[in-house]
Design an enzyme around this catalytic site. Structure first.
Site, short mmCIF file in Angstrom:
data_model
loop_
_atom_site.label_atom_id
_atom_site.label_comp_id
_atom_site.label_asym_id
_atom_site.label_seq_id
_atom_site.Cartn_x
_atom_site.Cartn_y
_atom_site.Cartn_z
N ASP A 1 15.84 14.47 -13.37
CA ASP A 1 14.74 13.80 -14.08
C ASP A 1 13.59 13.43 -13.14
O ASP A 1 12.59 12.85 -13.57
CB ASP A 1 15.24 12.57 -14.86
CG ASP A 1 15.93 11.56 -13.96
OD1 ASP A 1 16.03 11.81 -12.74
OD2 ASP A 1 16.37 10.52 -14.48
N ASP B 1 13.07 11.22 -10.82
CA ASP B 1 12.67 9.83 -10.55
C ASP B 1 13.07 9.38 -9.14
O ASP B 1 12.97 8.21 -8.81
CB ASP B 1 13.26 8.88 -11.60
CG ASP B 1 14.77 8.82 -11.57
OD1 ASP B 1 15.39 9.59 -10.78
OD2 ASP B 1 15.35 8.02 -12.32
N ASP C 1 21.34 6.39 -9.59
CA ASP C 1 20.70 6.61 -10.87
C ASP C 1 21.76 6.37 -11.95
O ASP C 1 22.86 6.88 -11.85
CB ASP C 1 20.23 8.07 -10.94
CG ASP C 1 19.11 8.26 -11.95
OD1 ASP C 1 18.91 7.34 -12.77
OD2 ASP C 1 18.45 9.30 -11.89
N ASP D 1 19.43 0.05 -19.76
CA ASP D 1 19.40 -0.43 -18.38
C ASP D 1 18.33 0.32 -17.59
O ASP D 1 18.63 1.15 -16.74
CB ASP D 1 20.78 -0.23 -17.76
CG ASP D 1 20.94 -1.03 -16.48
OD1 ASP D 1 20.04 -1.83 -16.16
OD2 ASP D 1 21.96 -0.83 -15.79
N ASN E 1 16.42 -0.47 -15.17
CA ASN E 1 16.40 -0.61 -13.71
C ASN E 1 17.76 -0.35 -13.08
O ASN E 1 17.93 -0.54 -11.87
CB ASN E 1 15.85 -1.98 -13.31
CG ASN E 1 16.66 -3.11 -13.90
OD1 ASN E 1 17.70 -2.87 -14.52
ND2 ASN E 1 16.21 -4.33 -13.72
N ILE F 1 22.83 -4.58 -15.71
CA ILE F 1 22.63 -5.72 -16.62
C ILE F 1 21.71 -5.22 -17.73
O ILE F 1 20.59 -4.78 -17.47
CB ILE F 1 21.99 -6.91 -15.87
CG1 ILE F 1 22.92 -7.40 -14.76
CG2 ILE F 1 21.66 -8.03 -16.85
CD1 ILE F 1 22.28 -8.38 -13.79
N GLU G 1 18.70 -9.24 -19.33
CA GLU G 1 17.88 -9.08 -18.13
C GLU G 1 16.94 -10.29 -17.97
O GLU G 1 16.78 -10.82 -16.87
CB GLU G 1 17.08 -7.78 -18.23
CG GLU G 1 16.29 -7.40 -17.00
CD GLU G 1 17.13 -6.83 -15.86
OE1 GLU G 1 18.07 -6.05 -16.10
OE2 GLU G 1 16.85 -7.21 -14.70
N SER H 1 17.70 6.80 13.42
CA SER H 1 19.13 7.08 13.23
C SER H 1 19.99 5.82 13.33
O SER H 1 21.13 5.83 12.88
CB SER H 1 19.59 8.12 14.24
OG SER H 1 19.17 7.76 15.55
CA CA Z 1 17.19 10.87 -11.11
CA CA Z 2 18.88 -3.93 -16.17
#
Ligand code: CA
Ligand code: CA
Length: 527
Positions: free
Chosen positions: A138, A140, A157, A179, A181, A185, A197, A215
Site C-alpha cells: 500500500d 505507506d 503495518d 486502527d 495509527n 487501540i 483512541e 551501525s
Molecule cells: Ca504498508
Molecule cells: Ca489507534
C-alpha cells in the site's frame, strides 16, 4: 577479508572433523541456506583443484587467499595478513604456493555475473538499494514483514503484505473507529460513545521516537558462533538470509527502538531495554510508534539519506522525539587513521546545521531533537587487547592485536581506532570529542520553529562504569568494533536516565489509562 575468514574456517573444519579438503568445502556449503548455499557451491566449482591443493598444503589462510588471487597487495602497501607472517615472508610464500599448483587460478572473474552467484548479488543489491520497506504493497512505508526495512525498523503495518487490514480493524465497517495509527487501540467505548483512541490517549502528546544514526544505532551484530568451526551448524545459520536482509543489523534489539528481548534467533539474556520501550511503558498509546532510520556507514554528511523516507507530517502526525547519534563514521572514514582524513569541525557543524534545517521542514511542531556525542573508540583496544578472537580460539592463533593490525593494514572498518597504536587512537578520540563539543554548542544555540534541541554526552563511559561483567563482552567479538547487546542495553539506561534527569519535560507523563488499555486491548496486537 571474507576469503581469509572462509579459508580459516575450511582449514579448521578439516582439523576438527578430520575432513579432506573436498569434505570440508561440502560441509561448509551445507551449513549455508538458500542463495548462500547456491553461491558457495558455485565458488567451489570455480576455484576447484587450486583450492583443494592449497587446503592440503601447510599454507595459512593469508597465503592461500593471495595465491587464489582473491586477496591482493595494493601498490606501495604491505601484504596484509591476519596470521603470523611465514618465515620466508609473504611474497616468497605466495610465489612458492603458486609454483606448486597443478592448475593456475583463473584471473578475477566478475563474480556477480556467474550463474549461481547472481541471485545472491541481486538480493544484496535489493537490500542496499534504498532504506524503504521492500514489502509494502500500500506504499505507506510500513510493512507487516519484519526484515528488509520492515517492522524490525519501523512500527508494524496493521495490514498484511497484500494490503488487507487485519480482521476486527476493517476500515469499511462504519460502526467502528478502525486502527488508523496501528497502535492497537481502536473502536468506540459502548458506554460513553467516545472512540477509545480519544478516551485513552487524547490527553497526551503521544511522542513517537525516530532514530537517526549509524551501525551502532541500528545495532550491527554478527553472532560469534558463526566463526567457531567446532560450534557453527546449519541450525545456527538457518536465518542467514533473513539476517542479511536486515543488513546484519538488529534494530529490533537496539538501544533506541528495540522492542523484543532477543530470544530469537539468538538467545540474549536480557529483557527489552530501549528508549522506545521505556517511552511505551509510560504511555501505551505510542505502541509501534518507532522508526529506526539508522544505516551502516552513516555519518554527518549522509544522515539525510536515512530520513528521506521518514514518515512524520506536520499537522497530521503527533510530534516525535528524534535521536541523532552519528557515533563514529566521521572518524572512521579516515582510511589511514590520520586526523586529516576525518570530518573537520567546521564541515561537521555545517552538515549538522543543514540537517537540522531539513528537519525543521519535516518534523511536526513541538517535536524534540536529542544530539548524542560521538563514541570514544580508544576503549576498543583497551577492552579487547589480550583477548582471543573467536576465529582464533581453536588454535589460540588470532588475538585482537592481530585482528586490529589486519584491519589497519587493509584500511577498512575503522583504522583510526582499530589499530594497536595508542597515540593514534587517542588522536582520533580527541577529534571525536571536538565534534561532540560542536554538537553541544549547536544544541545550546539552536533556535528552530518545530523542535527544540538537547545534547547528551556519548553513553559509553557511563555504560562501562555500570557494567559488572567481563569488560570485553561490551564489544562485539566478531567485528571487534561495535557495542554489543549488553552495551546497547546500558546505552538505553544511561541515555534514559539523563533525559529523565535533565529534560523530563520532553516526555509524556505516565498515562493513567495504561491498565485500562491492557485490559481492553491485551498486547495491542503484539510487536
Ligand atoms: Ca504498508
Ligand atoms: Ca489507534
Amino acid at each position: 577479508m571474507g576469503c581469509t575468514i572462509a579459508i580459516t574456517l575450511l582449514k579448521q573444519f578439516m582439523q576438527v572433523y578430520d575432513f579432506t579438503p573436498v569434505e570440508s568445502i561440502d560441509y561448509f556449503c551445507s551449513l549455508l541456506p538458500d542463495i548462500f548455499n547456491e553461491a558457495c557451491e558455485t565458488v567451489k566449482g570455480v576455484l576447484d583443484v587450486a583450492l583443494f591443493e592449497l587446503l592440503n598444503s601447510t599454507n595459512n589462510a593469508d597465503v592461500i587467499c593471495h595465491t587464489l588471487r582473491l586477496c591482493y597487495q595494493d601498490e606501495g602497501q604491505p601484504y596484509c595478513h591476519l596470521f603470523a607472517e611465514p618465515p620466508e615472508g609473504m611474497a616468497k610464500a605466495i610465489r612458492l604456493a603458486t609454483a606448486e599448483l597443478s592448475v593456475k587460478p583463473k584471473d578475477d572473474p566478475i563474480i556477480c555475473e556467474i550463474d549461481g552467484i547472481r541471485d545472491l548479488c541481486e538480493y544484496l543489491d535489493l537490500i542496499d538499494r534504498d532504506k524503504t520497506a521492500k514489502y509494502d504493497s500500500d506504499g505507506d512505508y510500513y510493512s507487516s514483514v519484519a526484515n528488509l526495512r520492515g517492522y524490525d525498523w519501523r512500527g508494524k503495518d496493521c495490514s498484511d503484505e497484500n494490503g488487507n487490514a487485519y480482521p476486527g480493524r476493517l476500515p469499511d465497517n462504519s460502526d467502528i473507529d478502525y486502527d488508523s495509527n496501528c497502535n492497537g487501540i481502536y473502536g468506540v467505548n459502548p458506554d460513553s460513545g467516545i472512540p477509545y483512541e480519544d478516551e485513552l490517549c487524547g490527553d497526551f502528546t503521544n511522542y513517537g521516537i525516530i532514530m537517526i544514526g549509524d551501525s551502532i544505532g541500528a545495532h550491527f551484530h554478527i553472532p560469534p558462533d558463526w566463526v567457531r568451526a567446532d560450534v557453527v551448524s546449519a541450525d545456527l545459520l538457518k536465518n542467514l538470509t533473513f539476517i542479511a536482509g536486515n543488513e546484519l543489523d538488529w534494530p529490533q534489539m537496539s538501544f533506541s527502538t528495540g522492542f523484543i528481548n532477543g530470544t530469537w534467533p539468538v538467545v540474549v539474556n536480557s529483557t527489552t531495554n530501549s528508549l522506545y520501550w521505556r517511552m511505551r511503558d509510560r504511555n501505551l498509546c505510542i505502541h509501534r510508534d518507532y522508526q529506526n532510520l539508522a544505516f551502516n556507514g552513516a555519518r554527518s554528511a549522509t544522515a539525510h539519506e536515512g530520513s528521506v523516507n521518514m514518515t512524520r507530517d506536520d499537522g497530521k502526525d503527533r510530534p516525535a522525539i528524534l535521536v541523532y547519534a552519528e557515533f563514529g563514521n566521521d572518524i572512521c572514514r579516515s582510511d589511514t587513521g590520520s586526523v586529516d582524513e576525518m570530518t573537520p569541525v567546521d564541515e561537521f557543524t555545517s552538515e549538522v546545521l543543514e540537517y537540522l534545517d531539513y528537519l525543521d521542514t519535516r518534523l511536526p511542531q513541538n517535536s524534540h531533537v536529542i544530539l548524542v556525542g560521538l563514541i570514544n573508540g580508544t576503549y576498543l583496544y583497551t577492552l579487547m587487547h589480550g583477548h582471543l578472537h573467536p576465529l582464533g580460539e581453536l588454535n589460540q592463533d588470532i588475538d585482537y592485536d592481530a585482528w586490529y593490525n589486519w584491519y589497519s593494514c587493509l584500511q577498512i572498518v575503522c583504522p583510526a581506532w582499530t589499530n594497536t597504536n595508542r597515540t593514534e587512537q587517542d588522536l582520533a578520540t580527541e577529534h571525536a570529542m571536538e565534534l561532540s563539543a560542536a554538537l553541544k554548542q549547536i544544541a545550546e544555540t539552536a533556535d528552530y520553529n518545530r523542535f527544540d534541541v538537547h545534547y547528551l554526552d556519548t553513553p559509553i563511559d557511563e555504560a562501562i562504569a555500570l557494567w559488572t561483567g567481563d569488560p570485553s563482552d561490551l564489544i562485539e567479538h566478531v567485528d571487534g568494533l561495535h557495542p554489543s547487546k549488553y552495551a546497547q542495553d546500558l546505552f538505553a539506561q544511561v541515555l534514559w536516565e539523563h533525559i529523565v534527569d535533565e529534560f523530563p519535560e520532553i516526555l509524556d507523563p505516565i498515562n493513567p489509562n495504561n491498565d485500562k488499555i491492557r485490559e481492553i486491548f491485551g498486547d495491542q496486537g503484539g510487536n
